[in-house]
Scaffold this motif. Structure first.
Motif, PDB file in Angstrom:
ATOM      1  N   PRO A   1       2.206   0.229  -9.547  1.00  0.00           N
ATOM      2  CA  PRO A   1       3.323   2.758 -10.035  1.00  0.00           C
ATOM      3  C   PRO A   1       4.030   2.435 -10.482  1.00  0.00           C
ATOM      4  CG  PRO A   1       3.231   1.244  -7.949  1.00  0.00           C
ATOM      5  CD  PRO A   1       3.322  -0.373  -8.502  1.00  0.00           C
TER       6      PRO A   1
ATOM      7  N   LEU B   1      -0.389   6.691  -8.652  1.00  0.00           N
ATOM      8  CA  LEU B   1      -0.788   5.492  -7.214  1.00  0.00           C
ATOM      9  C   LEU B   1       0.887   5.026  -6.517  1.00  0.00           C
ATOM     10  CD1 LEU B   1      -1.473   2.148  -9.952  1.00  0.00           C
ATOM     11  CD2 LEU B   1      -2.885   3.220  -7.854  1.00  0.00           C
ATOM     12  N   GLY B   2       1.589   6.067  -6.765  1.00  0.00           N
ATOM     13  CA  GLY B   2       3.247   6.015  -5.997  1.00  0.00           C
ATOM     14  C   GLY B   2       3.137   6.496  -5.289  1.00  0.00           C
TER      15      GLY B   2
ATOM     16  N   SER C   1      -0.479   3.266  -3.106  1.00  0.00           N
ATOM     17  CA  SER C   1       0.236   2.416  -3.295  1.00  0.00           C
ATOM     18  C   SER C   1       1.139   2.405  -1.567  1.00  0.00           C
ATOM     19  CB  SER C   1       1.680   1.741  -4.394  1.00  0.00           C
ATOM     20  OG  SER C   1       0.969   2.361  -4.985  1.00  0.00           O
TER      21      SER C   1
ATOM     22  N   SER D   1       1.087  -1.378   0.810  1.00  0.00           N
ATOM     23  CA  SER D   1       2.394  -1.782   0.924  1.00  0.00           C
ATOM     24  C   SER D   1       2.576  -1.460   2.838  1.00  0.00           C
ATOM     25  CB  SER D   1       3.324  -0.902   0.350  1.00  0.00           C
ATOM     26  OG  SER D   1       3.291  -0.707  -1.029  1.00  0.00           O
TER      27      SER D   1
ATOM     28  N   ALA E   1       8.938  -0.932  -8.414  1.00  0.00           N
ATOM     29  CA  ALA E   1       7.977  -1.522  -9.091  1.00  0.00           C
ATOM     30  C   ALA E   1       8.223  -1.585 -10.508  1.00  0.00           C
ATOM     31  CB  ALA E   1       6.553  -0.448  -9.509  1.00  0.00           C
TER      32      ALA E   1
END
Length: 343
Positions: free
Chosen positions: A196, A205-206, A210, A214, A253
Motif C-alpha cells: 500500500p 489498494l490502501g 487493503s 486487513s 506499509a
C-alpha cells in the motif's frame, strides 16, 4: 404493414444494447464493474474511517511541529519517560497494556502517536525514516521543556529510539529497547506488507482492498504478534478500526518498506550508544527473532539483556511488569524480578 412488423422495427431496448456492448467489449465491461466496485469499497472505507475517528476522539493534546499535527498524552511526574509505539499501533496500545499507569506512578510519562498513526499527521513531503521521526520527537520534547529523558521504543519504535539516542545523546539519558528489529534479514513478508505504500497502485489498494483484507486477517495477525500467549482481554480497548483506516494502513506499509533499509543504516552504529541500554524481548517472538536482540546486546558493551520466557512480540501487553522493571533498571531504580509469569 402488420402490427407485428411495426414492432420488429422499434429501436433495441437499453438492456439489449448493454448485452451487445458486453459481448463486443467483454474486458471493458469487466473493467467498468471492477472500477465501480472499488469506488463503492473506497466510499465504505472512508465512512468507516470517519466513524472510527468520531468514536475514538483524541485522548491527549496536540503540538504543531514542523507542519505536523502531533498528538500526545502526558501523565505523572518525575523523571521524563518517552514511550514510542510500534508499526501499525498508537497511544492506546500502551494505554491498554497498563504500562502508562504503572510508569506514571514514578515518571513523567509522555506518549506520542508517531506520524501517521492514531491522531497524528504524516505529511507526504517527508520520508518518515527513524532519523526524521527522531528530529520531530526532539523538537516536540523541546516544546514540552524536556532536556533529558529515558526513551522506550517497542518494535519499529525501537528504531526511532535508537535514532533519537544516536543523533541527540545529550537528550537521551537511557534506552529501553523492546522487541526491536536491528539487523537486516531476508523478510518476504515485509515486501507484501509494503504494497500500500507503492505510489499510485498503493493509493488504490490502501483505500479499497487493503482495509478489507486487513479486517479478514486481523485474527491471524493477533495470533502472530501475541503468540504463544492469547490476546489478553485488555487489548479489547485498542481501537481496531482506527488501525484499519486507509491513512494508517499506508503509514504502516511505508514503515514496513523502510524496515530493512533502516536496519542496514544502523547496523554499524550501535556501538556508538554510550548511555545505559536495557534490551528486553520475548523468547518466543514470532514476528522478530530474539537473536536480533541478543546480537544487539553483544554490540552494545554497556547494555543488559533480558529474555522473557513464554512471551512473544507484544511484551508490554503480556509482561508489563517486566517491561516496567527494565525501565526502572535503566533509570537506576531497584530491580524487580524480570521473569515473566503466565497471565
Amino acid at each position: 404493414m402488420t402490427v407485428t412488423n411495426r414492432v420488429s422495427h422499434f429501436p433495441a431496448s437499453g438492456a439489449s444494447k448493454s448485452r451487445k456492448i458486453t459481448k463486443s467489449h467483454p474486458y471493458a465491461a469487466v473493467a467498468a464493474v471492477t472500477v465501480g466496485a472499488l469506488a463503492v469499497t473506497a466510499l465504505v472505507n472512508r465512512h468507516l474511517a470517519k466513524k472510527a475517528e468520531h468514536d475514538n476522539p483524541p485522548a491527549g493534546k496536540f503540538l504543531e511541529v514542523n507542519g505536523v499535527h502531533l498528538h500526545y498524552v502526558e501523565r505523572g511526574s518525575g523523571e521524563p519517560l518517552v514511550l514510542l509505539h510500534g508499526n501499525g499501533s498508537m497511544i492506546q496500545d500502551f494505554e491498554s497494556s497498563g504500562l502508562i499507569d504503572l510508569a506514571a506512578k514514578n515518571y513523567r510519562v509522555i506518549v506520542f502517536d508517531r506520524p501517521g498513526f492514531g491522531h497524528s499527521d504524516r505529511p507526504r513531503n517527508v520520508v518518515w525514516t527513524p532519523d526524521a521521526q527522531a528530529e520531530l520527537i526532539r523538537r516536540a520534547l523541546d516544546r514540552l521543556g524536556v532536556s533529558h529523558t529515558i526513551v522506550l521504543g517497542h518494535s519499529w519504535g525501537a528504531s526511532v529510539a535508537v535514532a533519537l539516542a544516536l543523533r541527540f545523546p545529550e537528550l537521551v539519558s537511557g534506552l529501553v529497547l523492546a522487541s526491536g528489529y536491528y539487523y537486516p534479514t531476508l523478510r518476504p513478508d515485509v515486501v507484501a506488507l509494503s504494497a500500500p505504500a507503492v505510489p499510485l497502485v498503493g493509493n488504490v489498494l490502501g483505500h479499497t482492498l487493503s482495509p478489507v483484507i486487513s479486517r479478514l486477517m486481523w485474527p491471524l495477525m493477533m495470533a502472530e504478534i501475541f503468540g504463544p500467549r492469547s490476546m489478553p482481554n485488555k487489548f479489547g480497548r485498542f481501537p481496531k478500526e482506527m488501525a484499519l483506516r486507509p491513512s494508517q494502513i499506508r503509514a504502516s506499509a511505508a514503515e514496513s518498506a523502510l524496515m530493512i533499509p533502516d536496519a542496514f543504516h544502523f547496523r554499524d552504529q550501535y556501538a556508538d550508544l554510550k548511555m545505559p541500554v536495557v534490551i528486553i524481548a520475548g523468547e518466543e517472538d514470532r514476528l522478530i527473532d530474539i537473536d536480533q536482540s541478543a546480537r544487539l546486546h553483544s554490540d552494545v558493551s554497556q547494555s543488559t539483556f533480558h529474555r522473557v520466557p513464554r512471551t512473544g512480540h507484544m511484551i508490554h501487553q503480556t509482561a508489563p511488569d517486566q517491561v516496567m522493571s527494565a525501565i526502572n533498571e535503566v533509570a537506576g531504580a531497584p530491580l524487580t524480578n524480570l521473569q515473566s509469569e503466565p497471565d
